[in-house]
Design an enzyme around this catalytic site. Structure first.
Site, short mmCIF file in Angstrom:
data_model
loop_
_atom_site.label_atom_id
_atom_site.label_comp_id
_atom_site.label_asym_id
_atom_site.label_seq_id
_atom_site.Cartn_x
_atom_site.Cartn_y
_atom_site.Cartn_z
CG HIS A 132 -1.62 1.28 1.50
ND1 HIS A 132 -2.93 1.51 1.15
CD2 HIS A 132 -1.19 2.42 2.10
CE1 HIS A 132 -3.28 2.73 1.51
NE2 HIS A 132 -2.23 3.31 2.09
CD GLU A 133 2.03 3.41 3.71
OE1 GLU A 133 2.24 4.51 3.14
OE2 GLU A 133 1.04 3.21 4.42
#
Length: 283
Positions: A132-133
């Site tokens: 996600h990051e």
């Protein structure tokens, strides 16, 4: 994907239109230009140097393959999957489970995770979080956030200094009562649009992260765990610097009152539901 990008585009256009309307009403061309230049200068500085400031603020410690082999390996493999340069990797000694990405572009990116999230999640779930990051990095969300912050800051500047530019209100046909109303409501409207942009980018990072990791269910499970614990475990740095909350994968602030329109993050339940729907589509 196109839906979230289209929504972001519409919101960005909306905040630009709001800026033009507020600037014309309160400051005219001169006041609008001064506010934009002032806000742009602050945000250009933040764009180039905010990564170092935020990492220092959270006392993040850079790690490598020797000092944190498992975590570093996860990030390296995911960066390879995403076609990204290897970012700098940091660990924050905080009990609250959370993580964020920073850096002005993929070549100058950094990812950070708290000891709380590393210890709490399984390797599969941690992979989902770091994917996600890295999706934020690939989508250049720092740039989008900086642009929206620049314009929102300019709107706030015009509103704050509206009285300095209000001498010609009568000549421009703007009633003083309208000026006061704009000065109050415009910054709120800008903040709401900025937060909506942030929520849109979170949805897109969830989607992008699921594709990078190939495991939407892992990210969904991680989000549920993080949500359940994050608001029970305070993070003092985030409380002292609430402007950094939008960077985190889950809102780190303990206050429960800021919800809905005033939240920088979508509801965790909706994020999980979208990820599970995505998992069904992938399966």
């Amino acid at each position: 994907m196109l839906g979230n990008w289209f929504k972001t585009t519409i919101l960005m256009a909306g905040i630009v239109v709001l800026f033009g309307a507020v600037g014309a009403a309160l400051g005219g061309a001169g006041g609008m230009l001064i506010a934009l230049l002032f806000a742009a200068a602050m945000n250009v500085y933040a764009y180039w140097f905010s990564d170092g400031m935020v990492l220092k603020m959270y006392n993040a410690q850079e790690v490598d393959e020797q000092s944190a082999p498992k975590f570093y390996r996860i990030v390296r493999e995911l960066a390879h999957n995403a076609g990204l340069p290897m970012p700098r990797v940091y660990i924050i000694d905080e009990a609250q489970p959370n993580a964020f990405a920073t850096g002005r572009d993929p070549e100058h990116a950094a990812v950070a995770a708290t000891t709380g999230i590393i210890n709490m999640l399984s390797e599969r779930e941690l992979r989902g979080v770091m994917a996600h990051e890295l999706a934020h990095v690939r989508h250049r969300d720092t740039l989008i956030s900086t642009i929206s912050a620049t314009i929102a800051g300019a709107i706030s500047s015009i509103a704050q200094f509206g009285l300095l530019f209000s001498g010609g209100d009568r000549e421009r046909g703007v009633h003083p009562a309208v000026t006061i109303l704009i000065m109050i409501l415009a910054p709120i409207a800008a903040m709401l649009i900025q937060m909506a942009i942030s929520r849109s980018r979170e949805f897109e990072a969830d989607r992008g992260g699921a594709k990078i990791s190939g495991d939407p269910q892992a990210l969904a499970a991680a989000l549920k765990k993080i949500h359940n614990y994050a608001h029970q475990i305070p993070m003092d740095t985030a409380q002292q610097h609430p402007e950094t909350a939008q960077m985190m994968i889950v809102n780190p602030l303990s206050a429960e009152g800021i919800q809905g329109l005033f939240s920088t993050h979508p509801a965790t339940e909706e994020r999980v539901a979208r990820l599970m729907a995505l998992a069904q589509g992938i399966a």
